[in-house]
Write an enzyme that holds these catalytic residues in place. Sequence first.
Site, PDB file in Angstrom:
ATOM      1  N   ASP A  22      -0.147   5.338  -4.323  1.00  0.00           N
ATOM      2  CA  ASP A  22      -1.463   5.561  -3.816  1.00  0.00           C
ATOM      3  C   ASP A  22      -1.700   6.740  -4.579  1.00  0.00           C
ATOM      4  O   ASP A  22      -1.132   7.781  -4.508  1.00  0.00           O
ATOM      5  CB  ASP A  22      -1.454   5.749  -2.175  1.00  0.00           C
ATOM      6  CG  ASP A  22      -1.066   4.457  -1.698  1.00  0.00           C
ATOM      7  OD1 ASP A  22      -0.849   3.375  -2.411  1.00  0.00           O
ATOM      8  OD2 ASP A  22      -0.774   4.416  -0.402  1.00  0.00           O
TER       9      ASP A  22
ATOM     10  N   ASP B 169      -6.964  -6.221   5.778  1.00  0.00           N
ATOM     11  CA  ASP B 169      -6.292  -5.145   6.659  1.00  0.00           C
ATOM     12  C   ASP B 169      -6.845  -5.431   7.897  1.00  0.00           C
ATOM     13  O   ASP B 169      -7.958  -5.806   8.432  1.00  0.00           O
ATOM     14  CB  ASP B 169      -7.039  -3.779   6.219  1.00  0.00           C
ATOM     15  CG  ASP B 169      -6.590  -3.342   4.756  1.00  0.00           C
ATOM     16  OD1 ASP B 169      -5.679  -3.933   4.111  1.00  0.00           O
ATOM     17  OD2 ASP B 169      -7.553  -2.693   4.079  1.00  0.00           O
TER      18      ASP B 169
END
Length: 242
Positions: A14, A136
Amino acid sequence: MTHFPEFEVVPAVDVKGGETVQLVGGEPGTESSYGDPVEVAQRWLAAGARTLHLVDLDGAFVGERENAPALDAIVDAVGDAVGVQVGGGIRTVEGATRLLEGGVDRVILGTAAVENPAIVGEISETHPGSVTVSLDARDGEVVVSGWTEGTGLDPAEVAGRYEALGAGAILFTDVDVEGQLAGVNREAVERVVEAVEIPVVASGGVASVADVRALREAGAAAVVVGTALYEERFTLREAMDA
């Protein structure tokens, strides 16, 4: 393109502000930094990773590819040695196609796919199987825009809809447990797996090798692991052997 012919443990790289970071529960300001993204990616490659999961975190929040130089550098550095999937800030067909033609194997669409489901079909027409739709979930509903907005949609139901549109895989992240090393929500993953034929990649909350095993048993085709690997709770090799 075959997605995950056998179960895989996929390290997450990330990127925020050009650095490798991990957030807790998706909250900006909670990040720990782990250094240069290219070096980190090469380290995972040396450790035996077969796929890398690259996310432009700034991009996810602002809707533009903010860390494109860092992510492009990783793709150039690892070449064809591993599969690469990229997400964060990809909002257009052109943007996705540019990545796919520049050496990325799969693009991950979250907000764009929720706001404009047709984009999945448009990209899949020219690059079949290359779109992974990222769902998500927080409290059992799909959330978008960097996990800040609820949609009222049920993840398992929505997953089926994207499969019909041509998605090659579903990335399912349980935001309630993301980055907290608190264990995984196996039932939530099972529901999504049962709803579709395409591979489901699970993400969020993995704290131990037992969690990796639980997700495999839940039917996930692969699991993305971030914090636990960076905090050395276990090695990539240990997770793969499990």
